[in-house]
Design a protein around this motif. Structure first.
Motif, short mmCIF file in Angstrom:
data_model
loop_
_atom_site.label_atom_id
_atom_site.label_comp_id
_atom_site.label_asym_id
_atom_site.label_seq_id
_atom_site.Cartn_x
_atom_site.Cartn_y
_atom_site.Cartn_z
N LYS A 1 -7.08 1.86 -6.54
CA LYS A 1 -7.86 3.09 -6.50
C LYS A 1 -7.02 4.28 -6.04
CE LYS A 1 -12.04 5.15 -4.53
NZ LYS A 1 -13.21 4.94 -3.64
N SER A 2 -6.16 4.06 -5.05
CA SER A 2 -5.35 5.15 -4.51
C SER A 2 -4.28 5.63 -5.48
CB SER A 2 -4.69 4.70 -3.20
OG SER A 2 -5.66 4.38 -2.23
N THR B 1 -7.23 -3.33 -3.88
CA THR B 1 -7.43 -2.27 -2.90
C THR B 1 -6.49 -1.09 -3.16
OG1 THR B 1 -8.01 -3.97 -1.26
CG2 THR B 1 -7.53 -1.77 -0.42
N SER B 2 -5.26 -1.39 -3.59
CA SER B 2 -4.27 -0.34 -3.84
C SER B 2 -4.55 0.44 -5.11
CB SER B 2 -2.87 -0.96 -3.95
OG SER B 2 -2.53 -1.68 -2.81
N LEU C 1 -6.13 -9.36 -3.60
CA LEU C 1 -7.03 -8.46 -2.88
C LEU C 1 -6.31 -7.15 -2.53
CD1 LEU C 1 -9.74 -7.95 -1.46
CD2 LEU C 1 -8.80 -9.16 0.55
N MET C 2 -5.06 -7.25 -2.11
CA MET C 2 -4.27 -6.05 -1.83
C MET C 2 -4.08 -5.22 -3.09
SD MET C 2 -1.23 -7.69 0.50
CE MET C 2 -1.58 -9.00 1.67
N GLY D 1 0.78 -1.22 0.00
CA GLY D 1 0.00 0.00 0.00
C GLY D 1 0.82 1.27 0.00
N VAL E 1 -3.33 -2.46 3.60
CA VAL E 1 -3.11 -1.61 2.43
C VAL E 1 -3.44 -0.15 2.75
CG1 VAL E 1 -3.95 -1.06 0.11
CG2 VAL E 1 -3.44 -3.43 0.72
N PHE E 2 -4.57 0.07 3.42
CA PHE E 2 -4.95 1.45 3.76
C PHE E 2 -3.97 2.07 4.75
CE2 PHE E 2 -9.28 0.10 2.31
CZ PHE E 2 -9.38 1.03 1.28
N VAL F 1 -6.78 -5.96 3.59
CA VAL F 1 -7.35 -4.68 3.16
C VAL F 1 -6.94 -3.56 4.11
CG1 VAL F 1 -9.50 -3.41 2.78
CG2 VAL F 1 -9.29 -5.77 1.98
#
Length: 250
Positions: free
Chosen positions: A63-64, A60-61, A56-57, A23, A214-215, A211
């Motif tokens: 979008k950022s 999730t990553s 999954l990571m 992340g 990552v955030f 998840v």
């Protein structure tokens, strides 16, 4: 195999470090997850267990860091990753569990040595754009090492650090590259029988940690000093890699 408290204690640490790295720190420390998990379960199962979590990571990553990557360098690594993945699949189906254990352990120690050499400036990537052949070469190495033990970070780093990318562009480029490489690994892992109903249950339990990690990494990207984070992971890699090599040889 039965997954007790010891397994989950190791698995949570491994997944969290990998997710935070993916992340916010260029996926460089993400490799720690496979050697750590291989200490508490068969190495091939550990590698297979991690792939859905890594995917999954990746999602999730994305979008950022959407469209913040350098597409030219990313594309070359992704194209090169295809033959590297095929080579990893060919080798992986031909070796024993101890062979996999030895490879994962050797890559773990090699990663630590690679980072020490970089920090002490014994190893420096050539500056500037090195052209298409270099990108395809490092992409092939990235695909191969990623397939065997999710260790594609060092070869991708050797290529990208010479490209003069800023921190965010570098991070975004690694995100899109490993999203692609992990996606193309999936059918080959399925063919090798590396997924089970039991591993799917473990993935379901560890998914929220992946998840959240990552955030945390995205949040820490501009706020946290990288040295402490990486020193911890290098120490864990050195111990885990040494233990895996010892187990494989004895």
């Amino acid at each position: 195999m039965e997954h007790g408290p010891t397994f989950y204690a190791v698995a949570v640490v491994a997944v969290l470090i990998s997710a935070v790295s993916k992340g916010g720190f260029g996926s460089g420390a993400g490799f720690v997850s496979a050697p750590l998990l291989a200490l508490v379960m068969p190495p091939a199962q550990a590698v297979g267990l991690l792939l859905p979590l890594l995917m999954l990571m990746d999602v999730t990553s994305l979008k950022s860091y959407w469209r913040k990557w350098d597409w030219r360098h990313a594309r070359l690594l992704m194209i090169g990753g295809v033959p590297g993945t095929l080579l990893g699949w060919w080798l992986f189906r031909s070796i024993s569990a101890d062979g996999v254990r030895l490879m994962v352990g050797a890559m773990a120690l090699g990663f630590v040595l690679f980072q020490i050499a970089r920090q002490r400036r014994w190893l420096r990537p050539p500056p500037g754009d090195r052209g298409t052949p270099a990108g395809l070469f490092w992409g092939t190495i990235t695909g191969f090492t990623s397939f065997v033990s999710h260790a594609g970070g060092p070869p991708a780093t050797m290529y990208l650090l010479g490209a003069g990318l800023d921190k965010t562009t570098y991070q975004a480029t690694t995100v899109i590259v490993f999203w692609f490489i992990n996606a193309i690994k999936l059918p080959f892992y399925l063919a090798l029988g590396m997924f089970t109903a039991e591993s799917a249950l473990v993935n379901f339990i560890l998914g929220p940690i992946a998840v959240a990690g990552v955030f945390i990494g995205v949040w820490a990207h501009d706020l946290v000093e990288e040295k402490l984070f990486f020193r911890l992971t290098y120490a864990l890699l050195a111990v885990a890699g040494g233990k895996l090599i010892y187990d494989a040889l004895t």
